[in-house]
Design a protein around this motif. Structure first.
Motif, mmCIF file in Angstrom:
data_model
loop_
_atom_site.group_PDB
_atom_site.id
_atom_site.type_symbol
_atom_site.label_atom_id
_atom_site.label_comp_id
_atom_site.label_asym_id
_atom_site.label_seq_id
_atom_site.Cartn_x
_atom_site.Cartn_y
_atom_site.Cartn_z
ATOM 1 N N ARG A 219 227.140 14.514 62.854
ATOM 2 C CA ARG A 219 227.937 14.067 61.716
ATOM 3 C C ARG A 219 228.142 15.262 60.804
ATOM 4 O O ARG A 219 227.173 15.852 60.330
ATOM 5 N N PRO A 220 229.408 15.688 60.601
ATOM 6 C CA PRO A 220 229.626 16.915 59.828
ATOM 7 C C PRO A 220 229.187 16.778 58.378
ATOM 8 O O PRO A 220 229.349 15.716 57.780
ATOM 9 N N GLN A 221 228.606 17.807 57.852
ATOM 10 C CA GLN A 221 228.283 17.890 56.423
ATOM 11 C C GLN A 221 228.136 19.371 56.081
ATOM 12 O O GLN A 221 228.332 20.224 56.952
ATOM 13 N N LYS A 222 227.789 19.656 54.834
ATOM 14 C CA LYS A 222 227.669 21.064 54.445
ATOM 15 C C LYS A 222 226.659 21.774 55.358
ATOM 16 O O LYS A 222 225.524 21.321 55.500
ATOM 17 N N GLY A 223 227.091 22.849 55.995
ATOM 18 C CA GLY A 223 226.184 23.608 56.864
ATOM 19 C C GLY A 223 225.965 22.981 58.229
ATOM 20 O O GLY A 223 225.179 23.475 59.017
ATOM 21 N N ARG A 224 226.656 21.864 58.485
ATOM 22 C CA ARG A 224 226.512 21.250 59.812
ATOM 23 C C ARG A 224 227.905 20.976 60.373
ATOM 24 O O ARG A 224 228.655 20.193 59.809
ATOM 25 N N TYR A 225 228.229 21.650 61.458
ATOM 26 C CA TYR A 225 229.570 21.550 62.028
ATOM 27 C C TYR A 225 229.461 21.165 63.489
ATOM 28 O O TYR A 225 228.407 21.285 64.102
ATOM 29 N N ARG A 226 230.603 20.735 64.039
ATOM 30 C CA ARG A 226 230.596 20.385 65.462
ATOM 31 C C ARG A 226 230.857 21.621 66.314
ATOM 32 O O ARG A 226 230.426 21.687 67.450
ATOM 33 N N GLN A 227 231.600 22.562 65.778
ATOM 34 C CA GLN A 227 231.670 23.897 66.389
ATOM 35 C C GLN A 227 231.044 24.833 65.383
ATOM 36 O O GLN A 227 231.525 24.967 64.256
ATOM 37 N N PHE A 228 229.937 25.440 65.770
ATOM 38 C CA PHE A 228 229.264 26.374 64.870
ATOM 39 C C PHE A 228 228.920 27.614 65.683
ATOM 40 O O PHE A 228 229.077 27.633 66.904
ATOM 41 N N TYR A 229 228.457 28.638 64.994
ATOM 42 C CA TYR A 229 228.271 29.920 65.677
ATOM 43 C C TYR A 229 226.810 30.347 65.620
ATOM 44 O O TYR A 229 226.125 30.096 64.629
ATOM 45 N N GLN A 230 226.377 30.965 66.687
ATOM 46 C CA GLN A 230 225.003 31.473 66.708
ATOM 47 C C GLN A 230 224.974 32.945 67.085
ATOM 48 O O GLN A 230 225.786 33.416 67.880
ATOM 49 N N PHE A 231 224.012 33.624 66.497
ATOM 50 C CA PHE A 231 223.604 34.949 66.973
ATOM 51 C C PHE A 231 222.193 34.716 67.513
ATOM 52 O O PHE A 231 221.329 34.207 66.782
ATOM 53 N N GLY A 232 221.980 35.019 68.783
ATOM 54 C CA GLY A 232 220.666 34.758 69.360
ATOM 55 C C GLY A 232 220.179 35.904 70.216
ATOM 56 O O GLY A 232 220.985 36.720 70.695
ATOM 57 N N VAL A 233 218.880 35.997 70.389
ATOM 58 C CA VAL A 233 218.314 36.997 71.308
ATOM 59 C C VAL A 233 217.294 36.293 72.204
ATOM 60 O O VAL A 233 216.693 35.306 71.809
ATOM 61 N N GLU A 234 217.125 36.832 73.404
ATOM 62 C CA GLU A 234 216.131 36.302 74.327
ATOM 63 C C GLU A 234 215.436 37.477 75.019
ATOM 64 O O GLU A 234 216.087 38.458 75.383
ATOM 65 N N VAL A 235 214.119 37.355 75.165
ATOM 66 C CA VAL A 235 213.345 38.348 75.926
ATOM 67 C C VAL A 235 212.761 37.627 77.134
ATOM 68 O O VAL A 235 212.060 36.623 76.976
ATOM 69 N N LEU A 236 213.066 38.121 78.327
ATOM 70 C CA LEU A 236 212.546 37.490 79.541
ATOM 71 C C LEU A 236 211.768 38.526 80.328
ATOM 72 O O LEU A 236 212.231 39.660 80.511
ATOM 73 N N GLY A 237 210.583 38.160 80.783
ATOM 74 C CA GLY A 237 209.783 39.131 81.527
ATOM 75 C C GLY A 237 208.450 38.553 81.933
ATOM 76 O O GLY A 237 208.259 37.335 81.941
ATOM 77 N N GLN A 238 207.516 39.436 82.246
ATOM 78 C CA GLN A 238 206.231 38.975 82.779
ATOM 79 C C GLN A 238 205.159 38.835 81.709
ATOM 80 O O GLN A 238 204.117 38.230 81.951
ATOM 81 N N SER A 239 205.401 39.421 80.527
ATOM 82 C CA SER A 239 204.353 39.401 79.504
ATOM 83 C C SER A 239 204.599 38.303 78.473
ATOM 84 O O SER A 239 205.737 38.051 78.070
#
Ligand code: HAM
Length: 521
Positions: A219-239
Motif C-alpha cells: 500500500r503506497p505511502q510516504k517512503g513506500r512505493y510499488r517501484q522503488f530502488y535499491q543499492f545493494g552489495v553481496e559477499v559470497l565465499g567460503q568464510s
C-alpha cells in the motif's frame, strides 16, 4: 470527425480512439524529475565510488525472474512473496491456449506433451488442470453425442451444456505458463547468477553490488512505493568471518555519510542458525500461545505461520507483551553466540556505534546469524533506510555448493527523501552560458561557439528561434545562466562576442577563440 467518435485506423484495420485522454503514472510508481534526478545520479555515483574502494564490482541483473526463485529464497510464506509480488505469465507463443477456446481431447495431447518437454511447467496445478480438462471434455463430447431423453427439451439440454462449459472455464484458472515475477529484491538474483555462471571459481570472495528498481505490491505511502530502488552489495565465499559482516556494515555507513546523511542509527542482532533457531522459535511459539488473548489478529495468525514476525509488530497494545517474551540472544548456540560477540568486537574496532535490537528479525526467510538495519530521521513510519544480514544456507538452497553469504540493500528512495528532509536536496543545475544571438548571420556563429564550449565541458543553452535581445537575456536570467554570450551583426563582423556576467551585470568583449578560457575563469 467529432471528438469522441470511433474510426478505423487507416491500414491497420482496427479501431482507434480519437478522444484525447490524459495518463498518470500508475499507483505507487513515480517519475523522478530534474533537479531531483541530479541527486539520484550523485547518490549512485557515491555508491559506485565507495564500492570500488572496498573491491566490489557491479552486477547488472534482470528485472524478470522465475517466480519460484523468490518463493524458495525469500520464502513462500513471507509477506513479500505471498502478498506483494507482481507475477506475469509467459504462455508459449506457438501453443494454443485452452483458456481462450474450448479444446478437443486430441488438442489436449499437445498440452500434455508440452508439460513433458518443459515448454509448459509440469507443476501439480498444471497436471491437475489437464486431468480435469480431459474429464470435462469427455462429458461434453458425451452430451453432444447422446439423443435427447424423453421429456427433455432442447433448452434444458443446452442449459446443462452451458454448465459444463462453465466448469471447463473454471478448470482453466489453475493452468499456467511459465510464471515470472518482477523482482521484489535482488539477493536471490545475485545468488542465482553466482550459481548459473559458476562464479565460485573466481579467486577469493565474490563481491558484487547492484543498483536498480525492485517491485512490491504494497500500500503506497510516504517512503513506500510499488517501484522503488535499491543499492545493494553481496559477499559470497567460503568464510563466515564476522569481519566480513563488519566490513559490509562499514561500507554502507561510509556511503551514507558521504551522501551527507546524519542522525541515522545502526541496529544489529543475531537470529541464530539452523541448530539454535528452531528451538528458540518453538519456545517463542509456546510463550505466544500463553499470551494469545493479548495479541491482535495479525500476531495471533503469525503464532502458527511465523512466530518470529510477531517481534516485528508495531501494534501499540502488543508492545508490553512482546517485551516480556523470551529473547533469542539468550538462546543462541555456542557458535552463534561467539559469532555475534566477535561481530561486536569487529564493529568496535572500526569505531562503529550500534544498538543491539533483539527484535530485529527481518521479513525474509534466508537470514541466519547477523541481521542489521539502519534507520534515518525524517522518514515517518517507513524509517528503515537499509537492511541486511548473513544468509549462509541460501546458495545451497538454490542448488549450489555450500557457500556463505552476507549483504545489504539500501532503499535509495528513502535515502533521498531523508536527504531532502534534512535540506540537502538538489538544486536545479544552471547552465554555464546562454547564447543570446540576433540576426541570421549570428546563428551559425552561435552554433559553432556552443559546440566548442560544450566540447570543453561547459554546459551551454542555445535557443534556436530568434528572439529580441531583451527577451533572450530575460530567459538567460530565469535559467540562472552564469554568462550570456551576446552575438549580433557587429560581433559576427569582428569575430568576437559580448559576454555578460549575469550576477554582476558587467560586460566584456572577448575574441571567439578566447571564449573557452574566459568562461572557465
Ligand atoms: P529489505 O529490508 O526487504 O531487504 O529491503 C531493503 C531496503 O529497501 C529497506 O530497508 C527499504 O529502505 C527499501 N525498501 C523496501 N521496500 C520498499 C518500498 N516498498 N518502498 C521503498 N523502499 C523500500 C532486502 O531487500 C534484502 N535483499 C537485503 C539484503 C541484501 N540482505 C542481504 N543482502
Amino acid at each position: 470527425m467529432a471528438s469522441g467518435e470511433w474510426r478505423l485506423a487507416s491500414g491497420e484495420g482496427r479501431r482507434a480512439v480519437t478522444e484525447a485522454r490524459k495518463f498518470q503514472a500508475v499507483s505507487g510508481v513515480r517519475d523522478i524529475l530534474p533537479p531531483e534526478s541530479a541527486l539520484w545520479n550523485r547518490v549512485e555515483q557515491v555508491a559506485r565510488d565507495v564500492c570500488r574502494t572496498y573491491g566490489f564490482s557491479e552486477i547488472l541483473l534482470p528485472i524478470l525472474e522465475d517466480r519460484e526463485l523468490f518463493a524458495r529464497s525469500v520464502g513462500a510464506e513471507t509477506e513479500i512473496v505471498s502478498k506483494e509480488m507482481f507475477t506475469l505469465e509467459d504462455w508459449p507463443l506457438d501453443l494454443d491456449d485452452p483458456r481462450k477456446r474450448i479444446f478437443t481431447a486430441e488438442e489436449l495431447i499437445r498440452l500434455e506433451e508440452a508439460t513433458k518437454t518443459g515448454k509448459l511447467p509440469s507443476s501439480e496445478a498444471n497436471r491437475e488442470a489437464i486431468r480435469e480438462f480431459r474429464r470435462v471434455i469427455g462429458k461434453m463430447d458425451a452430451e453432444q453425442a447422446r439423443p435427447l431423453d424423453s421429456g427433455e427439451t432442447r433448452n434444458s439440454w443446452l442449459a446443462g451444456f452451458v454448465r459444463l462449459a462453465h466448469e471447463y472455464m473454471v478448470v482453466g484458472r489453475s493452468l499456467h505458463g511459465q510464471l515470472f515475477a518482477l523482482r521484489p529484491e535482488a539477493t536471490a538474483s545475485v545468488v542465482r547468477a553466482y550459481i548459473e555462471h559458476g562464479m565460485y571459481t573466481q579467486p577469493g570472495d565474490v563481491k558484487l553490488y547492484y543498483l536498480g528498481p525492485m517491485f512490491r505490491r504494497e500500500r503506497p505511502q510516504k517512503g513506500r512505493y510499488r517501484q522503488f530502488y535499491q543499492f545493494g552489495v553481496e559477499v559470497l565465499g567460503q568464510s563466515d568471518h564476522p569481519g566480513i559482516d563488519a566490513d559490509v556494515i562499514e561500507l554502507v555507513l561510509v556511503f551514507i555519510e558521504r551522501c551527507g546523511l546524519v542522525g541515522h542509527t545502526l541496529y544489529i542482532n543475531s537470529i541464530g542458525c539452523k541448530e539454535c533457531r528452531p528451538k528458540y522459535v518453538e519456545l517463542l511459539r509456546a510463550a505466544l500461545v500463553n499470551v494469545k488473548d493479548k495479541l491482535g489478529p495479525d500476531s495471533q495468525r503469525r503464532i502458527e505461520t511465523n512466530p518470529l514476525r510477531v517481534l516485528d509488530s508495531k501494534v501499540e497494545s502488543e508492545q508490553g507483551v512482546i517485551e516480556e517474551l523470551p529473547r533469542i540472544g539468550d538462546h543462541l548456540c555456542e557458535a552463534c553466540r561467539e559469532h555475534f560477540k566477535m561481530l561486536q568486537a569487529m564493529l568496535f574496532m572500526r569505531e562503529i556505534a550500534y544498538e543491539v535490537n533483539w527484535r530485529l528479525v527481518r521479513g525474509l526467510d534466508y537470514y541466519m546469524r547477523t541481521t542489521f538495519e539502519i534507520t534515518a530521521p525524517g522518514l515517518g513510519a517507513q524509517n528503515a533506510v537499509c537492511g541486511g544480514g548473513r544468509y549462509d544456507g541460501l546458495v545451497e538452497l538454490l542448488g549450489g555448493a555450500p557457500t556463505k553469504g552476507m549483504g545489504f540493500a539500501l532503499g535509495t528512495d528513502r535515502l533521498i527523501l531523508a536527504l531532502q528532509e534534512a535540506g540537502k536536496g538538489a538544486a536545479a543545475q544552471p547552465p554555464d552560458a546562454y547564447i543570446a544571438w540576433m540576426g541570421a548571420t549570428a546563428y551559425p556563429m552561435a552554433v559553432r561557439i556552443a559546440r566548442t564550449l560544450r566540447r570543453a565541458g561547459l554546459s551551454v543553452e542555445l535557443p534556436h528561434d530568434e528572439m529580441k535581445i531583451k527577451k533572450s537575456l530575460g530567459l538567460a536570467a530565469r535559467l540562472n545562466a552564469r554568462f550570456a554570450i551576446i552575438l549580433g551583426e557587429n560581433e559576427v563582423a569582428a569575430g568576437n562576442a559580448t559576454v555578460k556576467r549575469m550576477a554582476e551585470g558587467t560586460q566584456s568583449t572577448v575574441a571567439e577563440k578566447e571564449l573557452k578560457n574566459f568562461l572557465k575563469t
